[in-house]
Design a protein around this motif. Structure first.
Motif, PDB file in Angstrom:
ATOM      1  N   HIS A  71       0.873  -1.165   0.000  1.00 16.09           N
ATOM      2  CA  HIS A  71       0.000   0.000   0.000  1.00 16.09           C
ATOM      3  C   HIS A  71       0.915   1.222   0.000  1.00 16.09           C
ATOM      4  CE1 HIS A  71      -3.509  -2.460   1.164  1.00 16.09           C
ATOM      5  NE2 HIS A  71      -2.658  -3.106   1.961  1.00 16.09           N
ATOM      6  N   LEU A  72       0.632   2.204  -0.837  1.00 16.07           N
ATOM      7  CA  LEU A  72       1.415   3.436  -0.863  1.00 16.07           C
ATOM      8  C   LEU A  72       0.598   4.561  -0.247  1.00 16.07           C
ATOM      9  CD1 LEU A  72       3.001   3.396  -4.457  1.00 16.07           C
ATOM     10  CD2 LEU A  72       3.881   2.402  -2.337  1.00 16.07           C
ATOM     11  N   CYS A  73       1.198   5.279   0.693  1.00 15.62           N
ATOM     12  CA  CYS A  73       0.542   6.416   1.351  1.00 15.62           C
ATOM     13  C   CYS A  73       1.445   7.623   1.188  1.00 15.62           C
ATOM     14  CB  CYS A  73       0.306   6.109   2.823  1.00 15.62           C
ATOM     15  SG  CYS A  73      -0.538   7.437   3.717  1.00 15.62           S
ATOM     16  N   ALA A  74       1.011   8.618   0.421  1.00 11.85           N
ATOM     17  CA  ALA A  74       1.874   9.727   0.040  1.00 11.85           C
ATOM     18  C   ALA A  74       1.293  11.068   0.468  1.00 11.85           C
ATOM     19  CB  ALA A  74       2.094   9.732  -1.472  1.00 11.85           C
ATOM     20  N   LEU A  75       2.162  11.941   0.930  1.00  8.93           N
ATOM     21  CA  LEU A  75       1.784  13.290   1.342  1.00  8.93           C
ATOM     22  C   LEU A  75       2.138  14.296   0.250  1.00  8.93           C
ATOM     23  CD1 LEU A  75       0.939  15.438   3.439  1.00  8.93           C
ATOM     24  CD2 LEU A  75       3.238  15.261   4.423  1.00  8.93           C
ATOM     25  N   SER A  76       1.165  15.105  -0.157  1.00  9.13           N
ATOM     26  CA  SER A  76       1.365  16.231  -1.064  1.00  9.13           C
ATOM     27  C   SER A  76       2.114  15.840  -2.346  1.00  9.13           C
ATOM     28  CB  SER A  76       2.082  17.368  -0.323  1.00  9.13           C
ATOM     29  OG  SER A  76       2.021  18.568  -1.053  1.00  9.13           O
ATOM     30  N   PHE A  77       3.298  16.407  -2.585  1.00  6.59           N
ATOM     31  CA  PHE A  77       4.049  16.119  -3.809  1.00  6.59           C
ATOM     32  C   PHE A  77       4.381  14.638  -3.934  1.00  6.59           C
ATOM     33  CE2 PHE A  77       8.083  15.584  -6.084  1.00  6.59           C
ATOM     34  CZ  PHE A  77       7.767  16.171  -7.304  1.00  6.59           C
ATOM     35  N   GLY A  78       4.388  13.923  -2.822  1.00  6.13           N
ATOM     36  CA  GLY A  78       4.651  12.484  -2.876  1.00  6.13           C
ATOM     37  C   GLY A  78       3.669  11.733  -3.751  1.00  6.13           C
ATOM     38  N   THR A 147      -0.368  29.718   9.042  1.00  7.61           N
ATOM     39  CA  THR A 147       0.811  30.291   9.694  1.00  7.61           C
ATOM     40  C   THR A 147       1.835  29.212  10.029  1.00  7.61           C
ATOM     41  OG1 THR A 147      -0.489  32.095  10.647  1.00  7.61           O
ATOM     42  CG2 THR A 147       1.634  31.602  11.679  1.00  7.61           C
ATOM     43  N   LEU A 148       1.364  28.102  10.574  1.00  6.98           N
ATOM     44  CA  LEU A 148       2.267  27.004  10.921  1.00  6.98           C
ATOM     45  C   LEU A 148       2.885  26.386   9.673  1.00  6.98           C
ATOM     46  CD1 LEU A 148       3.482  25.173  13.059  1.00  6.98           C
ATOM     47  CD2 LEU A 148       1.417  23.763  12.951  1.00  6.98           C
ATOM     48  N   SER A 149       2.070  26.166   8.646  1.00  4.82           N
ATOM     49  CA  SER A 149       2.581  25.597   7.400  1.00  4.82           C
ATOM     50  C   SER A 149       3.633  26.499   6.768  1.00  4.82           C
ATOM     51  CB  SER A 149       1.428  25.368   6.411  1.00  4.82           C
ATOM     52  OG  SER A 149       0.537  24.384   6.891  1.00  4.82           O
ATOM     53  N   HIS A 223      -2.865  21.628   5.363  1.00  8.74           N
ATOM     54  CA  HIS A 223      -2.401  20.837   4.222  1.00  8.74           C
ATOM     55  C   HIS A 223      -1.927  19.446   4.627  1.00  8.74           C
ATOM     56  CE1 HIS A 223      -0.867  19.973   0.298  1.00  8.74           C
ATOM     57  NE2 HIS A 223       0.383  19.908   0.710  1.00  8.74           N
ATOM     58  N   ALA A 224      -1.002  19.353   5.556  1.00  9.00           N
ATOM     59  CA  ALA A 224      -0.482  18.051   6.001  1.00  9.00           C
ATOM     60  C   ALA A 224      -1.399  17.519   7.101  1.00  9.00           C
ATOM     61  CB  ALA A 224       0.950  18.188   6.494  1.00  9.00           C
ATOM     62  N   ALA A 225      -2.561  17.052   6.699  1.00  6.30           N
ATOM     63  CA  ALA A 225      -3.603  16.699   7.657  1.00  6.30           C
ATOM     64  C   ALA A 225      -3.169  15.595   8.615  1.00  6.30           C
ATOM     65  CB  ALA A 225      -4.868  16.276   6.917  1.00  6.30           C
ATOM     66  N   ASN A 226      -2.308  14.705   8.188  1.00  2.00           N
ATOM     67  CA  ASN A 226      -1.851  13.615   9.064  1.00  2.00           C
ATOM     68  C   ASN A 226      -0.983  14.140  10.204  1.00  2.00           C
ATOM     69  OD1 ASN A 226       0.190  14.082   6.916  1.00  2.00           O
ATOM     70  ND2 ASN A 226       1.343  12.539   8.059  1.00  2.00           N
ATOM     71  N   LEU A 227      -0.362  15.310  10.016  1.00  3.93           N
ATOM     72  CA  LEU A 227       0.452  15.911  11.070  1.00  3.93           C
ATOM     73  C   LEU A 227      -0.402  16.744  12.026  1.00  3.93           C
ATOM     74  CD1 LEU A 227       3.560  17.014   8.968  1.00  3.93           C
ATOM     75  CD2 LEU A 227       3.370  15.036  10.479  1.00  3.93           C
TER      76      LEU A 227
END
Length: 252
Positions: A71-78, A147-149, A223-227
């Motif tokens: 299974h591939l799990c990729a963030l954003s550009f990944g 702001t955090l991103s 954006h990085a919802a998993n974080l």
């Protein structure tokens, strides 16, 4: 026998982006992560940040770890190397999960990419600051998600060799990822943060391009919802994986 999950981080990040998910899922799955070119021990060095090389990285991980299917799990550009790999090696991919994924649909996001690709005459730090603010625009003065991103992306973007983010923009403007996505038949979970407005602008025809996609949003996340909300993402992803396993068992 345990199934495999490979986690692919996004731009400016590293393989630790999925530490919490790695720790949780390692009990039931073999979990793997790796650093994209220019983001690990080679951070700050000039590398061949081409899509061919990024896909080759994933191919080498499969070979080195003896992985037949994952299974591939990729963030954003990944999602770019992940999707291209999946279209090239269909039998090696069990499912796909994209967090903050995006592709070449006319949108506000791609207008930003085009603008900053056409305006490269400033020093890298100045360009990066403006680009970072543009891809994570604030909805209001209390928008702490953006702001955090912005802070994280700018800080670690400065550590990268200058050509990497430029090449990433070039890939997203010139490579037709949308055509690859339309070819995919594996189960796909597409997760976006509720407040990831700019990146969501490229997904207006997602259900048309991938009719079988499962789309989910995570509230109170950028954006990085998993974080932002790791437990919420974990629950969504686990439900998806269990459903896939049940359907696979039923088919056999």
């Amino acid at each position: 026998m345990k199934e495999n999950i490979i986690f692919i981080h996004g731009l400016t990040g590293n393989q630790r982006a999925f530490n919490k998910q790695m720790n949780y899922f390692k009990g039931k799955y073999n979990t793997y992560s790796y650093n994209l070119l220019g983001h690990g021990d080679d951070r700050g060095q000039q590398v061949d940040f081409s899509l061919d090389k990024l896909v080759q990285q994933l191919e080498e991980l499969y070979e080195n770890k003896g992985i037949d299917e994952a299974h591939l799990c990729a963030l954003s550009f990944g999602c770019y190397p992940g999707t291209i790999f999946a279209t090239k090696w269909k039998y090696k991919v069990s499912s796909l999960c994209f967090i903050g994924g995006h592709y070449n649909f006319p949108s506000r996001l791609f207008e930003v990419f085009m603008h900053y690709w056409d305006n490269l005459d400033e020093d890298y730090s100045t360009w990066l600051k403006k680009y970072t603010n543009a891809i994570y625009p604030k909805g209001n003065v209390f928008d702490h998600y953006s702001t955090l991103s912005q802070k994280i992306y700018y800080k670690y973007g400065l550590e990268l060799e200058e050509s990497i983010l430029l090449r990433a923009i070039e890939h997203r403007l010139e490579y037709d990822l949308r055509s690859d996505l339309r070819k995919l038949e594996v189960p796909i979970l597409w997760v976006m943060g509720e407040h990831d407005y700019l990146y969501k602008s490229s997904l207006k025809e997602l259900n048309k391009d991938i009719p079988h996609v499962i789309y989910r949003e995570i509230k109170y996340a950028g954006h990085a919802a998993n974080l932002y909300r790791p437990n919420c993402f974990k629950d969504m992803y686990e439900e998806f994986l269990v459903q896939h396993q049940q359907e696979k068992t039923h088919t056999y």
